[in-house]
Scaffold this motif. Sequence first.
Motif, mmCIF file in Angstrom:
data_model
loop_
_atom_site.group_PDB
_atom_site.id
_atom_site.type_symbol
_atom_site.label_atom_id
_atom_site.label_comp_id
_atom_site.label_asym_id
_atom_site.label_seq_id
_atom_site.Cartn_x
_atom_site.Cartn_y
_atom_site.Cartn_z
ATOM 1 N N UNK A 1 -99.819 -45.729 -39.231
ATOM 2 C CA UNK A 1 -100.012 -44.855 -38.066
ATOM 3 C C UNK A 1 -100.488 -45.611 -36.834
ATOM 4 N N UNK A 2 -101.360 -46.615 -37.044
ATOM 5 C CA UNK A 2 -101.859 -47.403 -35.926
ATOM 6 C C UNK A 2 -100.739 -48.265 -35.335
ATOM 7 N N UNK A 3 -99.927 -48.894 -36.198
ATOM 8 C CA UNK A 3 -98.812 -49.712 -35.719
ATOM 9 C C UNK A 3 -97.852 -48.863 -34.894
ATOM 10 N N UNK A 4 -97.520 -47.688 -35.395
ATOM 11 C CA UNK A 4 -96.619 -46.783 -34.685
ATOM 12 C C UNK A 4 -97.222 -46.330 -33.360
ATOM 13 N N UNK A 5 -98.518 -46.059 -33.387
ATOM 14 C CA UNK A 5 -99.233 -45.621 -32.185
ATOM 15 C C UNK A 5 -99.191 -46.709 -31.121
ATOM 16 N N UNK A 6 -99.463 -47.955 -31.512
ATOM 17 C CA UNK A 6 -99.476 -49.062 -30.557
ATOM 18 C C UNK A 6 -98.084 -49.302 -29.974
ATOM 19 N N UNK A 7 -97.075 -49.216 -30.829
ATOM 20 C CA UNK A 7 -95.699 -49.409 -30.352
ATOM 21 C C UNK A 7 -95.340 -48.358 -29.303
ATOM 22 N N UNK A 8 -95.825 -47.152 -29.488
ATOM 23 C CA UNK A 8 -95.533 -46.086 -28.546
ATOM 24 C C UNK A 8 -96.189 -46.274 -27.187
ATOM 25 N N UNK A 9 -97.239 -47.123 -27.130
ATOM 26 C CA UNK A 9 -97.951 -47.337 -25.867
ATOM 27 C C UNK A 9 -97.486 -48.595 -25.131
ATOM 28 N N UNK A 10 -96.693 -49.431 -25.779
ATOM 29 C CA UNK A 10 -96.269 -50.676 -25.141
ATOM 30 C C UNK A 10 -95.468 -50.417 -23.855
ATOM 31 N N UNK A 11 -94.473 -49.552 -23.954
ATOM 32 C CA UNK A 11 -93.632 -49.290 -22.787
ATOM 33 C C UNK A 11 -94.406 -48.571 -21.694
ATOM 34 N N UNK A 12 -95.229 -47.606 -22.084
ATOM 35 C CA UNK A 12 -95.981 -46.835 -21.091
ATOM 36 C C UNK A 12 -96.930 -47.721 -20.292
ATOM 37 N N UNK A 13 -97.538 -48.701 -20.968
ATOM 38 C CA UNK A 13 -98.516 -49.558 -20.301
ATOM 39 C C UNK A 13 -97.895 -50.849 -19.770
#
Length: 313
Positions: A193-205
């Motif tokens: 869940x953490x890996x997926x969460x971080x991947x989802x924030x890469x593009x946004x940030x």
Amino acid sequence: MDHPSMPHAALLANVQRRKLLLACALGLAGVAYAQTGARKVRIAFLNGGTPDAGGQRNMIDPFVQGLRALGYVDGQNTTIDWRWAEGRTERLPALLAELLRLEPDVLVAVGPRPAELARNLGPVVPVVALAVNNPVLDGLAASLARPGGHITGISSWGIELVAKRLQLFKDLVPGARRVAVLSNPVTVPDNQPLVKFLAGHEQALGMEIRLYEARAAAEFDAAFDAMARDRMQGVLVLADATFYAERVRLGELCRKGRLASIWGHKDYLLDAGGLASYQSDFSEIFRRAPALVDKVLKGTKPGDIPFERASKL
């Protein structure tokens, strides 16, 4: 002595009043005797961290003060059995077994790993779990409103705070393009869940975000060497009992690697020299916890006590 000429009705009323006063006095004496002769309440306290100045200020003092406000005084009508793993999570099972032999009335389990061990025990003792992540996803409760098992408590939030820390890093170090997240797989055994969460924030940030793991101090150097090879520019150190106990060492590694660091508690800044921190207010959690302990001690099943989420950050 009553006057001989006192009317019979008045005399009778006077006698009855004295009997009532005597009965009240005897009743109060009986209550006092029962209180002094009653078995002390026994509270077991299991924490993976350390009882240092930070632990005293953020956990021990507010917890003891909160209990005292509800009438539970350690050493008088209450016994608190404290056990600290001091950052060595492998010690937790033995410490828990030691506490259970003392037959506590309630167990206070602090942090994800102690709470997990308490969950695996089954309903041998009611549990108040503090500073855990998501009680439902972690299998501690069927729902926040109605946990349904032998555990209730207060969540300090979890993955939601990581998003805020990432944004803090972006705001404070606007030119950075690569940031590391350091996690303890003992505390977060399922990192997907953490890996997926971080991947989802890469593009946004607009940043590359990579996860690194360390189970103990012996693995710190390898984790930071990997960050250096990957040319990381900063690191988010997730709150964890082992990391807290070794915060000075971690701070040294951050400075050595020239990594801007965001941490999970203000004590990391005081002792490790980090850039910023964002976390639930632990002293508020431990000041609130006695109210849940009190409910359990008065007979309410933990499964009927809603899991709370820290409201002060």
